[in-house]
Design a protein around this motif. Structure first.
Motif, PDB file in Angstrom:
ATOM      1  N   ASN A 211     -52.176 -53.301 110.270  1.00 38.49           N
ATOM      2  CA  ASN A 211     -52.005 -51.855 110.282  1.00 38.49           C
ATOM      3  C   ASN A 211     -50.990 -51.471 109.200  1.00 38.49           C
ATOM      4  O   ASN A 211     -50.756 -52.213 108.271  1.00 38.49           O
ATOM      5  CB  ASN A 211     -51.604 -51.359 111.675  1.00 38.49           C
ATOM      6  CG  ASN A 211     -50.261 -51.913 112.136  1.00 38.49           C
ATOM      7  OD1 ASN A 211     -49.537 -52.582 111.401  1.00 38.49           O
ATOM      8  ND2 ASN A 211     -49.910 -51.643 113.388  1.00 38.49           N
TER       9      ASN A 211
ATOM     10  N   GLY B 164     -51.360 -49.072 107.006  1.00 34.42           N
ATOM     11  CA  GLY B 164     -52.014 -48.625 105.797  1.00 34.42           C
ATOM     12  C   GLY B 164     -52.159 -49.713 104.750  1.00 34.42           C
ATOM     13  O   GLY B 164     -52.233 -50.904 105.055  1.00 34.42           O
TER      14      GLY B 164
ATOM     15  N   TYR C  50     -65.187 -56.580 114.731  1.00 39.12           N
ATOM     16  CA  TYR C  50     -64.968 -55.217 114.262  1.00 39.12           C
ATOM     17  C   TYR C  50     -66.017 -54.220 114.764  1.00 39.12           C
ATOM     18  O   TYR C  50     -65.697 -53.056 115.025  1.00 39.12           O
ATOM     19  CB  TYR C  50     -64.989 -55.182 112.727  1.00 39.12           C
ATOM     20  CG  TYR C  50     -63.936 -56.021 112.043  1.00 39.12           C
ATOM     21  CD1 TYR C  50     -62.625 -56.048 112.498  1.00 39.12           C
ATOM     22  CD2 TYR C  50     -64.251 -56.795 110.929  1.00 39.12           C
ATOM     23  CE1 TYR C  50     -61.655 -56.811 111.859  1.00 39.12           C
ATOM     24  CE2 TYR C  50     -63.284 -57.556 110.278  1.00 39.12           C
ATOM     25  CZ  TYR C  50     -61.990 -57.572 110.756  1.00 39.12           C
ATOM     26  OH  TYR C  50     -61.032 -58.330 110.113  1.00 39.12           O
TER      27      TYR C  50
ATOM     28  N   SER D 199     -58.313 -53.062 115.164  1.00 34.73           N
ATOM     29  CA  SER D 199     -58.949 -53.485 113.916  1.00 34.73           C
ATOM     30  C   SER D 199     -60.324 -52.855 113.766  1.00 34.73           C
ATOM     31  O   SER D 199     -60.753 -52.537 112.655  1.00 34.73           O
ATOM     32  CB  SER D 199     -59.067 -55.000 113.863  1.00 34.73           C
ATOM     33  OG  SER D 199     -57.795 -55.598 113.726  1.00 34.73           O
TER      34      SER D 199
ATOM     35  N   MET E 239     -59.972 -49.254 112.381  1.00 39.56           N
ATOM     36  CA  MET E 239     -59.727 -49.229 110.933  1.00 39.56           C
ATOM     37  C   MET E 239     -60.972 -49.621 110.150  1.00 39.56           C
ATOM     38  O   MET E 239     -61.315 -48.990 109.140  1.00 39.56           O
ATOM     39  CB  MET E 239     -58.564 -50.162 110.594  1.00 39.56           C
ATOM     40  CG  MET E 239     -57.207 -49.673 111.062  1.00 39.56           C
ATOM     41  SD  MET E 239     -55.839 -50.724 110.496  1.00 39.56           S
ATOM     42  CE  MET E 239     -55.987 -52.119 111.626  1.00 39.56           C
ATOM     43  N   SER E 240     -61.669 -50.652 110.610  1.00 38.34           N
ATOM     44  CA  SER E 240     -62.831 -51.146 109.882  1.00 38.34           C
ATOM     45  C   SER E 240     -63.976 -50.144 109.911  1.00 38.34           C
ATOM     46  O   SER E 240     -64.663 -49.944 108.902  1.00 38.34           O
ATOM     47  CB  SER E 240     -63.298 -52.473 110.474  1.00 38.34           C
ATOM     48  OG  SER E 240     -62.300 -53.461 110.311  1.00 38.34           O
TER      49      SER E 240
ATOM     50  N   ARG F  14     -63.206 -47.451 107.462  1.00 34.27           N
ATOM     51  CA  ARG F  14     -63.305 -47.882 106.066  1.00 34.27           C
ATOM     52  C   ARG F  14     -64.722 -48.250 105.658  1.00 34.27           C
ATOM     53  O   ARG F  14     -65.066 -48.191 104.483  1.00 34.27           O
ATOM     54  CB  ARG F  14     -62.364 -49.078 105.838  1.00 34.27           C
ATOM     55  CG  ARG F  14     -60.894 -48.695 105.876  1.00 34.27           C
ATOM     56  CD  ARG F  14     -59.977 -49.909 105.907  1.00 34.27           C
ATOM     57  NE  ARG F  14     -58.572 -49.498 105.892  1.00 34.27           N
ATOM     58  CZ  ARG F  14     -57.556 -50.294 106.182  1.00 34.27           C
ATOM     59  NH1 ARG F  14     -57.787 -51.567 106.500  1.00 34.27           N
ATOM     60  NH2 ARG F  14     -56.317 -49.839 106.153  1.00 34.27           N
TER      61      ARG F  14
ATOM     62  N   TYR G 118     -62.612 -54.484 102.214  1.00 36.81           N
ATOM     63  CA  TYR G 118     -61.623 -54.213 103.263  1.00 36.81           C
ATOM     64  C   TYR G 118     -61.886 -54.981 104.559  1.00 36.81           C
ATOM     65  O   TYR G 118     -61.124 -54.835 105.521  1.00 36.81           O
ATOM     66  CB  TYR G 118     -61.571 -52.713 103.556  1.00 36.81           C
ATOM     67  CG  TYR G 118     -61.152 -51.897 102.361  1.00 36.81           C
ATOM     68  CD1 TYR G 118     -59.861 -52.003 101.849  1.00 36.81           C
ATOM     69  CD2 TYR G 118     -62.058 -51.052 101.717  1.00 36.81           C
ATOM     70  CE1 TYR G 118     -59.479 -51.278 100.725  1.00 36.81           C
ATOM     71  CE2 TYR G 118     -61.681 -50.332 100.604  1.00 36.81           C
ATOM     72  CZ  TYR G 118     -60.400 -50.442 100.105  1.00 36.81           C
ATOM     73  OH  TYR G 118     -60.029 -49.731  98.986  1.00 36.81           O
TER      74      TYR G 118
ATOM     75  N   GLN H  40     -47.409 -45.298 111.178  1.00 34.16           N
ATOM     76  CA  GLN H  40     -48.613 -45.775 111.849  1.00 34.16           C
ATOM     77  C   GLN H  40     -49.131 -44.745 112.847  1.00 34.16           C
ATOM     78  O   GLN H  40     -50.346 -44.605 113.027  1.00 34.16           O
ATOM     79  CB  GLN H  40     -48.343 -47.112 112.552  1.00 34.16           C
ATOM     80  CG  GLN H  40     -49.582 -47.745 113.177  1.00 34.16           C
ATOM     81  CD  GLN H  40     -50.726 -47.958 112.205  1.00 34.16           C
ATOM     82  OE1 GLN H  40     -50.514 -48.388 111.071  1.00 34.16           O
ATOM     83  NE2 GLN H  40     -51.938 -47.639 112.622  1.00 34.16           N
TER      84      GLN H  40
ATOM     85  N   LEU I 169     -51.088 -42.302 110.814  1.00 34.25           N
ATOM     86  CA  LEU I 169     -52.403 -42.832 110.453  1.00 34.25           C
ATOM     87  C   LEU I 169     -53.377 -42.719 111.626  1.00 34.25           C
ATOM     88  O   LEU I 169     -54.556 -42.401 111.444  1.00 34.25           O
ATOM     89  CB  LEU I 169     -52.278 -44.291 110.018  1.00 34.25           C
ATOM     90  CG  LEU I 169     -51.654 -44.553 108.642  1.00 34.25           C
ATOM     91  CD1 LEU I 169     -51.534 -46.062 108.413  1.00 34.25           C
ATOM     92  CD2 LEU I 169     -52.467 -43.919 107.537  1.00 34.25           C
ATOM     93  N   THR I 170     -52.891 -42.985 112.808  1.00 32.21           N
ATOM     94  CA  THR I 170     -53.741 -42.862 113.991  1.00 32.21           C
ATOM     95  C   THR I 170     -54.155 -41.411 114.204  1.00 32.21           C
ATOM     96  O   THR I 170     -55.304 -41.121 114.574  1.00 32.21           O
ATOM     97  CB  THR I 170     -53.003 -43.399 115.228  1.00 32.21           C
ATOM     98  OG1 THR I 170     -52.655 -44.767 115.006  1.00 32.21           O
ATOM     99  CG2 THR I 170     -53.870 -43.292 116.477  1.00 32.21           C
TER     100      THR I 170
ATOM    101  N   ARG J 202     -57.340 -40.021 112.620  1.00 28.67           N
ATOM    102  CA  ARG J 202     -58.651 -40.305 113.209  1.00 28.67           C
ATOM    103  C   ARG J 202     -58.912 -39.464 114.451  1.00 28.67           C
ATOM    104  O   ARG J 202     -59.907 -39.668 115.167  1.00 28.67           O
ATOM    105  CB  ARG J 202     -58.760 -41.803 113.541  1.00 28.67           C
ATOM    106  CG  ARG J 202     -58.740 -42.692 112.311  1.00 28.67           C
ATOM    107  CD  ARG J 202     -59.187 -44.111 112.623  1.00 28.67           C
ATOM    108  NE  ARG J 202     -58.216 -44.846 113.426  1.00 28.67           N
ATOM    109  CZ  ARG J 202     -57.217 -45.571 112.913  1.00 28.67           C
ATOM    110  NH1 ARG J 202     -57.059 -45.617 111.601  1.00 28.67           N
ATOM    111  NH2 ARG J 202     -56.393 -46.215 113.702  1.00 28.67           N
TER     112      ARG J 202
END
Length: 534
Positions: A45, A47, A122, A134, A137-138, A141, A173, A409, A412-413, A416
């Motif tokens: 995590n 970023g 993922y 994970s 994030m995946s 991305r 990524y 962090q 970043l969350t 979403r």
């Protein structure tokens, strides 16, 4: 007997004196901007700073970045896949031919089974190894991931949900962890990092102490003998406060700091420290929360107005020249910038006119809350920078901005979250620095198919002309058609802005003069294998 013993002692002493001294281990110590050690399970995590230091050095993807040059944007190179191609019978399917003989740090084999196991981690909610953080994030991305399957031990196929010429720029990524790490940790991801987790990269993790340090060691069994690390060890330390990082460098606690404070650059240079800067695909914006029920940013005039209200040159001066003004997602000198109608500059009169047309005046000023971080990857110096913008907007255009300061962090969350999510606490703006490296990233952030929470289009911005241009980029094979569509897509980002474009970072770092071989690529990432200490 005594004479024989003495002669033996003399011979032993001579041998010791004649032999070269043991080489001291070279340990590189780096101060990150993060407030904690990025997660160490294989997809970190925090970023892209997490990917920079606890990602690529230890865990690799089928595709890797080429981080050896400074004269052009970082491109791609073969990683755990020796080569890849689109299936000639289906342009949504990519065939990856895996590198043979690669071992994870725990000695187990990297093969097609390990690839499928990690992709299930993922993208398959029902797999025993599914890891929600994970996965989130995946999926953000790689929002176009469809299906995947093993062809044989050295070959896998990945099918996307739609044609995407840029898919390799997304595959970079997806990082791979040894399945054995999960089993040894009792199938508990929270315990995997304590093993520590095994990757295939040029460094292996030897120790993680939360909020204190992560220790890496050169991996002697690395598959690429031409890229063996030159240092023996790397110590990563989270030091979120810029002046504390500066003090750590001056005192010799660390050898390298991310984002030195601008007012300390001159004194660092005079003391013999090395300052590195360089252009890279970075933009430091405010994300507009367009989708929120009562968002003022539903009106494009408001979004354009703020782009005319801010004094970018003044902010660059505050940063001592370590950034440059941003008037679009791409830099204005980029050949794909295009010819948008709006050429943003500091023009408070035009900004106030647009605000008035949208119904915001001195009697009824525009007011909103912005969610910002106190530090973090690519965030530069978020507190003084945002305070400058707060005062600038108030004085130039009568706009009132309130800040909610949270950890990186957590921010970043929040990106979403859905527009009216309680997690946003009413925020109409998020300040999150972002990459602008390729069409794959453009699609992730701005395609209307990638609305949050399923993708990175936090703003829930939709532009039909942009989506049509993106479709051409995805499906065309003629480079001229792709380039023309890329320019058209970028023009829409400027004229119908989903963001307040503020500055492009110039990636400053400060280092001890002992550090040699460092390359500052046009990328968010760095190649630690090139670095040595003298």
């Amino acid at each position: 007997m005594l004479i024989r013993k003495a002669s033996c002692v003399t011979a032993l002493a001579a041998a010791i004196l004649a032999s070269p001294p043991a080489r001291a281990e070279a340990t590189l110590r780096i101060a990150m901007t993060a407030s904690d050690i990025p997660t160490a399970t294989g997809l970190p995590n925090n970023g892209f700073e997490g990917m920079r230091f606890l990602g690529y050095p230890i865990f690799e993807g089928l595709v890797l970045w080429d981080l050896t040059r400074t004269d052009k944007l970082a491109g791609l190179r073969p990683g755990l896949a020796e080569k890849w191609e689109q299936d000639p019978a289906d342009n949504k399917t990519w065939i990856f031919h895996l590198r043979r003989g690669v071992k994870f740090h725990d000695g187990t084999d990297f093969n097609a089974d390990a690839v499928i196991w990690n992709l299930d981690r993922y993208f398959n909610n029902n797999s025993p190894q599914f890891e929600p953080p994970s996965s989130a994030m995946s999926r953000a991305r790689v929002p176009i991931m469809g299906s995947y399957n093993k062809i044989d031990d050295e070959t896998v196929a990945i099918t996307t949900t739609k044609p995407a010429s840029y898919f390799p720029y997304m595959a970079v990524y997806l990082l791979f962890t040894s399945p054995t790490s999960f089993e040894k940790a009792g199938r508990d991801w929270t315990k995997v990092a304590t093993l520590p987790a095994a990757g295939t990269g040029p460094f292996r993790i030897t120790k993680v102490v939360p909020r204190q340090e992560a220790d890496l060691a050169r991996w002697e069994g690395y598959w690429d003998s031409g890229k063996m690390a030159k240092v023996d060890n790397v110590v990563l330390m989270p030091i979120p406060e810029a002046n504390s990082r500066l003090a750590a460098l001056r005192s010799g606690q660390v050898d390298w700091i991310e984002v030195p404070p601008p007012d300390g650059l001159a004194s660092l240079k005079s003391a013999g420290f090395t300052i590195t800067t360089g252009s890279y695909p970075h933009v430091w914006p405010w994300f507009y929360n367009i989708g929120a029920t009562n968002s003022p940013f539903k009106d494009v005039k408001v979004r354009q107005a703020l782009n005319y209200c801010i004094d970018r040159e003044g902010l660059v001066a505050l940063l001592n020249g370590t950034a440059e003004p941003s008037v679009g997602w791409l830099k204005s000198a980029d050949p794909d910038f295009g010819s948008p109608v709006n050429r943003y500059k500091y023009d408070p009169t035009k900004g106030k006119t647009l605000l008035a047309e949208a119904g915001y005046t001195a009697a009824k000023p525009l007011s909103f809350k912005a969610m910002i971080s106190n530090s973090g990857s690519g965030q530069m110096l978020p507190l003084p920078m945002n305070e400058f913008l707060q005062q600038n907007l108030k004085e130039a255009c009568g706009v009132n901005v309130e800040f909610n300061v949270i950890e990186w962090q957590v921010l970043l969350t929040a990106a979403r979250a859905t527009p009216d999510s309680p997690n946003l606490q009413g925020a109409m703006v998020l300040n999150i620095s972002s990459p602008s490296s390729d069409a794959g990233v453009m699609a992730r952030y701005f395609s209307s198919a990638n609305f949050s929470p399923n993708g990175f289009n936090f703003e829930q911005w939709k532009d039909d002309d942009f989506d049509e241009a993106l479709k051409t980029i995805s499906e065309a094979t003629d480079p001229k058609a792709i380039s023309a569509a890329y320019r058209k897509a970028h023009e829409r980002l400027v004229d119908n802005p989903p963001w307040l474009f503020i500055v492009h970072d110039l990636n400053p770092r400060a280092m001890s003069p002992k550090i040699k071989g460092f390359v500052s690529p046009q990328s968010w990432f760095v190649d630690l294998t090139l670095v040595s200490l003298q």
